[in-house]
Design a protein around this motif. Structure first.
Motif, PDB file in Angstrom:
ATOM      1  N   ASP A 170       0.803  -1.227   0.000  1.00 26.23           N
ATOM      2  CA  ASP A 170       0.000   0.000   0.000  1.00 26.23           C
ATOM      3  C   ASP A 170       0.833   1.273   0.000  1.00 26.23           C
ATOM      4  O   ASP A 170       0.497   2.240  -0.669  1.00 26.23           O
ATOM      5  N   ASP A 171       1.910   1.305   0.781  1.00 31.28           N
ATOM      6  CA  ASP A 171       2.732   2.507   0.855  1.00 31.28           C
ATOM      7  C   ASP A 171       3.534   2.762  -0.419  1.00 31.28           C
ATOM      8  O   ASP A 171       4.043   3.857  -0.615  1.00 31.28           O
ATOM      9  N   ALA A 172       3.629   1.770  -1.277  1.00 38.55           N
ATOM     10  CA  ALA A 172       4.444   1.902  -2.489  1.00 38.55           C
ATOM     11  C   ALA A 172       3.942   3.026  -3.387  1.00 38.55           C
ATOM     12  O   ALA A 172       4.743   3.742  -3.989  1.00 38.55           O
ATOM     13  N   ARG A 173       2.635   3.230  -3.470  1.00 36.44           N
ATOM     14  CA  ARG A 173       2.090   4.297  -4.325  1.00 36.44           C
ATOM     15  C   ARG A 173       2.496   5.683  -3.817  1.00 36.44           C
ATOM     16  O   ARG A 173       2.813   6.566  -4.599  1.00 36.44           O
ATOM     17  N   THR A 174       2.487   5.845  -2.517  1.00 35.14           N
ATOM     18  CA  THR A 174       2.890   7.119  -1.926  1.00 35.14           C
ATOM     19  C   THR A 174       4.358   7.382  -2.202  1.00 35.14           C
ATOM     20  O   THR A 174       4.748   8.489  -2.596  1.00 35.14           O
ATOM     21  N   ILE A 175       5.186   6.368  -1.998  1.00 35.03           N
ATOM     22  CA  ILE A 175       6.617   6.506  -2.232  1.00 35.03           C
ATOM     23  C   ILE A 175       6.890   6.721  -3.713  1.00 35.03           C
ATOM     24  O   ILE A 175       7.761   7.511  -4.079  1.00 35.03           O
ATOM     25  N   LEU A 176       6.150   6.039  -4.576  1.00 36.41           N
ATOM     26  CA  LEU A 176       6.286   6.224  -6.017  1.00 36.41           C
ATOM     27  C   LEU A 176       6.013   7.679  -6.396  1.00 36.41           C
ATOM     28  O   LEU A 176       6.765   8.280  -7.162  1.00 36.41           O
ATOM     29  N   SER A 177       4.957   8.239  -5.871  1.00 33.33           N
ATOM     30  CA  SER A 177       4.608   9.617  -6.182  1.00 33.33           C
ATOM     31  C   SER A 177       5.747  10.567  -5.799  1.00 33.33           C
ATOM     32  O   SER A 177       6.127  11.450  -6.579  1.00 33.33           O
ATOM     33  N   TRP A 178       6.308  10.373  -4.625  1.00 34.10           N
ATOM     34  CA  TRP A 178       7.429  11.191  -4.176  1.00 34.10           C
ATOM     35  C   TRP A 178       8.623  11.017  -5.114  1.00 34.10           C
ATOM     36  O   TRP A 178       9.245  11.987  -5.543  1.00 34.10           O
ATOM     37  N   ALA A 179       8.954   9.744  -5.426  1.00 36.31           N
ATOM     38  CA  ALA A 179      10.122   9.442  -6.261  1.00 36.31           C
ATOM     39  C   ALA A 179       9.958  10.022  -7.666  1.00 36.31           C
ATOM     40  O   ALA A 179      10.914  10.582  -8.223  1.00 36.31           O
ATOM     41  N   GLU A 180       8.775   9.892  -8.249  1.00 43.29           N
ATOM     42  CA  GLU A 180       8.551  10.449  -9.584  1.00 43.29           C
ATOM     43  C   GLU A 180       8.744  11.965  -9.579  1.00 43.29           C
ATOM     44  O   GLU A 180       9.350  12.518 -10.495  1.00 43.29           O
ATOM     45  N   ASN A 181       8.239  12.618  -8.560  1.00 43.67           N
ATOM     46  CA  ASN A 181       8.396  14.066  -8.454  1.00 43.67           C
ATOM     47  C   ASN A 181       9.878  14.439  -8.392  1.00 43.67           C
ATOM     48  O   ASN A 181      10.318  15.379  -9.063  1.00 43.67           O
ATOM     49  N   GLU A 182      10.652  13.709  -7.612  1.00 44.83           N
ATOM     50  CA  GLU A 182      12.082  13.983  -7.488  1.00 44.83           C
ATOM     51  C   GLU A 182      12.823  13.741  -8.811  1.00 44.83           C
ATOM     52  O   GLU A 182      13.677  14.531  -9.200  1.00 44.83           O
ATOM     53  N   VAL A 183      12.479  12.665  -9.498  1.00 46.73           N
ATOM     54  CA  VAL A 183      13.138  12.345 -10.772  1.00 46.73           C
ATOM     55  C   VAL A 183      12.781  13.386 -11.825  1.00 46.73           C
ATOM     56  O   VAL A 183      13.636  13.837 -12.593  1.00 46.73           O
ATOM     57  N   ARG A 184      11.537  13.825 -11.853  1.00 48.38           N
ATOM     58  CA  ARG A 184      11.098  14.806 -12.861  1.00 48.38           C
ATOM     59  C   ARG A 184      11.706  16.187 -12.638  1.00 48.38           C
ATOM     60  O   ARG A 184      11.708  17.015 -13.546  1.00 48.38           O
ATOM     61  N   LYS A 185      12.230  16.435 -11.449  1.00 51.37           N
ATOM     62  CA  LYS A 185      12.940  17.698 -11.217  1.00 51.37           C
ATOM     63  C   LYS A 185      14.240  17.739 -12.016  1.00 51.37           C
ATOM     64  O   LYS A 185      14.706  18.805 -12.383  1.00 51.37           O
ATOM     65  N   LYS A 186      14.823  16.575 -12.280  1.00 51.69           N
ATOM     66  CA  LYS A 186      16.132  16.498 -12.924  1.00 51.69           C
ATOM     67  C   LYS A 186      16.095  15.998 -14.371  1.00 51.69           C
ATOM     68  O   LYS A 186      17.006  16.264 -15.133  1.00 51.69           O
ATOM     69  N   TYR A 187      15.051  15.214 -14.715  1.00 51.94           N
ATOM     70  CA  TYR A 187      15.000  14.568 -16.030  1.00 51.94           C
ATOM     71  C   TYR A 187      13.667  14.820 -16.696  1.00 51.94           C
ATOM     72  O   TYR A 187      12.647  15.053 -16.028  1.00 51.94           O
ATOM     73  N   ARG A 188      13.660  14.715 -18.018  1.00 54.99           N
ATOM     74  CA  ARG A 188      12.428  14.820 -18.795  1.00 54.99           C
ATOM     75  C   ARG A 188      12.145  13.479 -19.448  1.00 54.99           C
ATOM     76  O   ARG A 188      12.969  12.962 -20.207  1.00 54.99           O
ATOM     77  N   LEU A 189      10.990  12.905 -19.143  1.00 61.06           N
ATOM     78  CA  LEU A 189      10.582  11.632 -19.727  1.00 61.06           C
ATOM     79  C   LEU A 189      10.156  11.840 -21.157  1.00 61.06           C
ATOM     80  O   LEU A 189       9.322  12.707 -21.454  1.00 61.06           O
ATOM     81  N   VAL A 190      10.722  11.047 -22.060  1.00 61.10           N
ATOM     82  CA  VAL A 190      10.347  11.071 -23.469  1.00 61.10           C
ATOM     83  C   VAL A 190       9.774   9.704 -23.800  1.00 61.10           C
ATOM     84  O   VAL A 190      10.476   8.695 -23.771  1.00 61.10           O
ATOM     85  N   VAL A 191       8.483   9.678 -24.087  1.00 58.04           N
ATOM     86  CA  VAL A 191       7.809   8.416 -24.414  1.00 58.04           C
ATOM     87  C   VAL A 191       8.164   8.051 -25.843  1.00 58.04           C
ATOM     88  O   VAL A 191       7.957   8.830 -26.769  1.00 58.04           O
ATOM     89  N   THR A 192       8.694   6.833 -25.994  1.00 58.19           N
ATOM     90  CA  THR A 192       9.200   6.422 -27.304  1.00 58.19           C
ATOM     91  C   THR A 192       8.202   5.623 -28.112  1.00 58.19           C
ATOM     92  O   THR A 192       8.450   5.337 -29.264  1.00 58.19           O
ATOM     93  N   SER A 193       7.081   5.240 -27.516  1.00 55.53           N
ATOM     94  CA  SER A 193       6.130   4.427 -28.290  1.00 55.53           C
ATOM     95  C   SER A 193       4.927   5.223 -28.715  1.00 55.53           C
ATOM     96  O   SER A 193       4.710   6.313 -28.337  1.00 55.53           O
TER      97      SER A 193
END
Length: 73
Positions: free
Chosen positions: A50-73
């Motif tokens: 259950d806590d994984a979704r909360t941690i995921l949200s935090w982690a995605e926010n941190e990663v998006r501060k530094k990187y830009r996701l480019v969807v390749t498909s």
């Protein structure tokens, strides 16, 4: 400042690494490309309780501060 671009696989790896830094992280929490190992993934699947979704949200926010996701498909 331009952010480095990452594809879905790189993004997933970065998010999984960042999740491990969270104080509520537990072994086996993370995200996987859906479908797993696909050359054209449709999204991410959260694993690890259950806590994984909360941690995921935090982690995605941190990663998006530094990187830009480019969807390749």
């Amino acid at each position: 400042m331009t952010k480095p671009k990452v594809d879905e696989a790189q993004y997933t790896k970065l998010v999984n690494e960042k999740m491990k830094e969270h104080e509520l992280y537990k072994k086996d929490m993370g995200v996987e490309l859906n479908p797993n190992n696909s050359s054209s993934p449709l999204g991410l699947t959260v694993v690890g309780g259950d806590d994984a979704r909360t941690i995921l949200s935090w982690a995605e926010n941190e990663v998006r501060k530094k990187y830009r996701l480019v969807v390749t498909s």
